[in-house]
Design a protein around this motif. Sequence first.
Motif, PDB file in Angstrom:
ATOM      1  N   VAL A   1       0.867  -1.176   0.000  1.00 49.62           N
ATOM      2  CA  VAL A   1       0.000   0.000   0.000  1.00 49.62           C
ATOM      3  C   VAL A   1       0.904   1.226   0.000  1.00 49.62           C
ATOM      4  CG1 VAL A   1      -1.785   1.292   1.204  1.00 49.62           C
ATOM      5  CG2 VAL A   1      -1.848  -1.212   1.197  1.00 49.62           C
ATOM      6  N   VAL A   2       0.760   2.051  -1.022  1.00 50.31           N
ATOM      7  CA  VAL A   2       1.641   3.205  -1.223  1.00 50.31           C
ATOM      8  C   VAL A   2       0.811   4.475  -1.162  1.00 50.31           C
ATOM      9  CG1 VAL A   2       3.228   4.356  -2.813  1.00 50.31           C
ATOM     10  CG2 VAL A   2       3.226   1.859  -2.639  1.00 50.31           C
ATOM     11  N   GLY A   3       1.254   5.426  -0.362  1.00 51.96           N
ATOM     12  CA  GLY A   3       0.607   6.731  -0.283  1.00 51.96           C
ATOM     13  C   GLY A   3       1.409   7.777  -1.030  1.00 51.96           C
ATOM     14  N   ILE A   4       0.742   8.533  -1.914  1.00 46.78           N
ATOM     15  CA  ILE A   4       1.402   9.535  -2.741  1.00 46.78           C
ATOM     16  C   ILE A   4       0.785  10.891  -2.445  1.00 46.78           C
ATOM     17  CG2 ILE A   4       1.883  10.276  -5.107  1.00 46.78           C
ATOM     18  CD1 ILE A   4       1.644   7.380  -5.954  1.00 46.78           C
ATOM     19  N   ARG A   5       1.636  11.887  -2.285  1.00 51.78           N
ATOM     20  CA  ARG A   5       1.160  13.252  -2.108  1.00 51.78           C
ATOM     21  C   ARG A   5       1.148  13.936  -3.476  1.00 51.78           C
ATOM     22  NH1 ARG A   5      -1.659  14.648   1.911  1.00 51.78           N
ATOM     23  NH2 ARG A   5      -1.021  16.817   1.507  1.00 51.78           N
ATOM     24  N   LYS A   6       0.010  14.511  -3.836  1.00 48.17           N
ATOM     25  CA  LYS A   6      -0.138  15.134  -5.148  1.00 48.17           C
ATOM     26  C   LYS A   6      -0.740  16.522  -4.990  1.00 48.17           C
ATOM     27  CE  LYS A   6      -2.265  14.492  -9.700  1.00 48.17           C
ATOM     28  NZ  LYS A   6      -2.932  15.807  -9.681  1.00 48.17           N
ATOM     29  N   MET A   7      -0.058  17.516  -5.574  1.00 42.64           N
ATOM     30  CA  MET A   7      -0.584  18.876  -5.574  1.00 42.64           C
ATOM     31  C   MET A   7      -1.657  19.001  -6.653  1.00 42.64           C
ATOM     32  SD  MET A   7       1.157  20.248  -3.153  1.00 42.64           S
ATOM     33  CE  MET A   7       0.790  21.980  -3.378  1.00 42.64           C
TER      34      MET A   7
ATOM     35  N   GLN B   1       9.400  10.896  -5.391  1.00 40.98           N
ATOM     36  CA  GLN B   1       9.019  10.189  -4.175  1.00 40.98           C
ATOM     37  C   GLN B   1       9.612   8.787  -4.111  1.00 40.98           C
ATOM     38  OE1 GLN B   1       4.771  10.556  -3.281  1.00 40.98           O
ATOM     39  NE2 GLN B   1       4.682  12.447  -4.464  1.00 40.98           N
ATOM     40  N   GLY B   2       9.898   8.189  -5.278  1.00 47.23           N
ATOM     41  CA  GLY B   2      10.600   6.911  -5.317  1.00 47.23           C
ATOM     42  C   GLY B   2       9.843   5.729  -4.750  1.00 47.23           C
ATOM     43  N   LEU B   3       8.509   5.780  -4.732  1.00 48.94           N
ATOM     44  CA  LEU B   3       7.722   4.702  -4.140  1.00 48.94           C
ATOM     45  C   LEU B   3       7.217   3.705  -5.179  1.00 48.94           C
ATOM     46  CD1 LEU B   3       5.626   6.843  -1.629  1.00 48.94           C
ATOM     47  CD2 LEU B   3       7.675   5.483  -1.151  1.00 48.94           C
ATOM     48  N   LEU B   4       7.149   4.099  -6.440  1.00 50.60           N
ATOM     49  CA  LEU B   4       6.686   3.215  -7.502  1.00 50.60           C
ATOM     50  C   LEU B   4       7.803   2.987  -8.498  1.00 50.60           C
ATOM     51  CD1 LEU B   4       3.120   4.711  -8.164  1.00 50.60           C
ATOM     52  CD2 LEU B   4       3.707   2.695  -6.805  1.00 50.60           C
TER      53      LEU B   4
ATOM     54  N   GLY C   1      -4.124  15.996  -3.133  1.00 45.74           N
ATOM     55  CA  GLY C   1      -3.893  15.592  -1.749  1.00 45.74           C
ATOM     56  C   GLY C   1      -3.264  14.220  -1.682  1.00 45.74           C
ATOM     57  N   SER C   2      -3.780  13.368  -0.813  1.00 49.49           N
ATOM     58  CA  SER C   2      -3.229  12.033  -0.615  1.00 49.49           C
ATOM     59  C   SER C   2      -3.938  11.033  -1.534  1.00 49.49           C
ATOM     60  CB  SER C   2      -3.385  11.604   0.845  1.00 49.49           C
ATOM     61  OG  SER C   2      -2.887  10.294   1.034  1.00 49.49           O
ATOM     62  N   VAL C   3      -3.136  10.265  -2.290  1.00 50.73           N
ATOM     63  CA  VAL C   3      -3.645   9.214  -3.165  1.00 50.73           C
ATOM     64  C   VAL C   3      -3.057   7.895  -2.677  1.00 50.73           C
ATOM     65  CG1 VAL C   3      -3.804   8.345  -5.521  1.00 50.73           C
ATOM     66  CG2 VAL C   3      -3.800  10.809  -5.101  1.00 50.73           C
ATOM     67  N   VAL C   4      -3.939   6.947  -2.326  1.00 48.84           N
ATOM     68  CA  VAL C   4      -3.500   5.655  -1.799  1.00 48.84           C
ATOM     69  C   VAL C   4      -3.634   4.610  -2.905  1.00 48.84           C
ATOM     70  CG1 VAL C   4      -3.860   3.894  -0.048  1.00 48.84           C
ATOM     71  CG2 VAL C   4      -4.206   6.305   0.522  1.00 48.84           C
ATOM     72  N   LEU C   5      -2.525   3.946  -3.215  1.00 43.20           N
ATOM     73  CA  LEU C   5      -2.489   2.913  -4.249  1.00 43.20           C
ATOM     74  C   LEU C   5      -2.146   1.578  -3.623  1.00 43.20           C
ATOM     75  CD1 LEU C   5      -0.381   4.791  -6.968  1.00 43.20           C
ATOM     76  CD2 LEU C   5      -2.862   4.692  -6.785  1.00 43.20           C
ATOM     77  N   LYS C   6      -2.804   0.529  -4.084  1.00 42.57           N
ATOM     78  CA  LYS C   6      -2.424  -0.825  -3.717  1.00 42.57           C
ATOM     79  C   LYS C   6      -1.747  -1.433  -4.945  1.00 42.57           C
ATOM     80  CE  LYS C   6      -5.015  -3.259  -1.028  1.00 42.57           C
ATOM     81  NZ  LYS C   6      -6.121  -4.109  -0.486  1.00 42.57           N
TER      82      LYS C   6
END
Length: 545
Positions: A133-139, A169-172, A202-207
């Motif tokens: 589960v990855v949380g991404i901050r997006k303007m 962010q380096g999460l994906l 805002g916050s986007v949660v990806l699985k």
Amino acid sequence: MEKVLQKLPELPNAAGAKDTDLIFLRGLMESPIIQSLAKVQTRLEEPKLEAVRERNVELVHEIVEDFAAMSQQDGRAAELLNILQEPHFQSLLEVHDSVASRSYEQLPCGSEGFGPPGSGGTQDIMLGEAVRVVGIRKMDGEPLGVTFRVDGGELVIARILRGGAIDRQGLLHVGDVIREVNGHEVAGDPSGLQNSLRDASGSVVLKVLPSYTKPPFSSQIFVKCHFDYDPTTDHLIPCREAGLAFSQGEVLQIVSLDDPSWWQACNVQGGGRVGLVPSQTLEEKRKAYVRSDFDLTPVGGSLCGVRGKKKKRMMYVSTKNAEFDQHEILLYEEVANMPPFQRRTLVLIGAQGVGRRSLKNRLIVADPARYRSTVPCTSRQPRDDEYDRKSYRFVHRSDMEADIKMGAYLESGEYDGNLYGTRIDSVRNVMSSGRTCVLDTNPQALKLLRTAEYMPYVVFIAAPPLAVLQAMHRMGLDAGTTNKQLTDNDLKKTSEESNRIQQTYGHYFDVTIVNEGLDETFKKLLQVLNQLTVDYQWVPVSWVY
């Protein structure tokens, strides 16, 4: 390295080094990669810190016992005793002893979480799908810099644009499978997913199901573009918002070559974001294939592709260089950034009657120590007031024809029954004298000149609009600078020839100057030539390596 760079100006006289070798050495030593490697080497050569002794905790315990009696009599001893007994100081000593003895604690193999299958430990997770589960901050309005493809009914990350929000962010990673977005399952619709991500804030949660692939190596390739590109009109691009527009002559840094059809690049002059540009292979297909013979619509889940096999057939005649050059496909040219240096040749290109020869003569008269031209050869007989090797080198026709066949001439032609031409060795003689050889050749000669041996700076003298050209001709007749009467049809041919030369050979030009007046054009020519001694220059990479 700093000492070597300071001594470089003294090397030509001391060691007989060539100017081009010194330019290459300076460019190599001043490159960011070499500078970074030098810093790493310096850091590695620094002396390593070693612990003075181990088991300092026991030593401090002994000191505390010895100071216990003294602390009642001496205030300074009591203060030192309190410091040594502080829990933070004790923890610091324990860490120091662990590092000094290199006895780092390791997790035992039988730790909790690695039980047998079915026990609920980590092994059950490893046997199944390791979903994260990855949380991404997006303007709001910020592009994420990611595109997707359909693979087996699942949405897979096809590419991540360097410098974008996802990359920072380096999460994906490329190859990750997107399963859910904000708790909603994702179907095999990449366009719908991109639209939902673009509108989110805002916050986007990806699985995601990770791919565990290594990040690609960052490229350090620079290319000069020889065509214009607008992603908003390209129906093959996976995501038009991710495209990067550029114009002919601009320099791009290619940061990723992973996708065979779409490169990731950024503009060197303007800086800014990284975007998608068509690869050399894809653009060659678009230029070489006939559009009406195939369909460019993506099929089968592919977001870009070219279908069809019918090619445009054309007969090329090697002796007709001008016709051959019109069909040459040159899209990207790899270049390198070099420190300021004087070019070996200056080539003035333009249509007949546009003023190339006048500019060449004025330049040589203005600075004879820096510029010089060649003496052309001819097979005609000298006139009474002509001397050999002054205006022309007079050569026997049979000798000149034999040398032309042997490739000894840069260019040659016949006029009024006589041969005229420029020998290659005459160009080399001017270069060996340390001057820049000024040439006003036909554009077909650029293929021979544009090498590391001649290092030309190519200036295209463009004809002005027809109305301006007619006014300039009338002013020349009135001033007496020319006595050749040209018709409007002659001037129209000059304008058309100028446009044809620019369209066919424009990828060879370093700068274009529109001749709207000889005095003003000469000033502009001097300005661009003086800048060569100040500014770094983008040159073909074959000149350097």
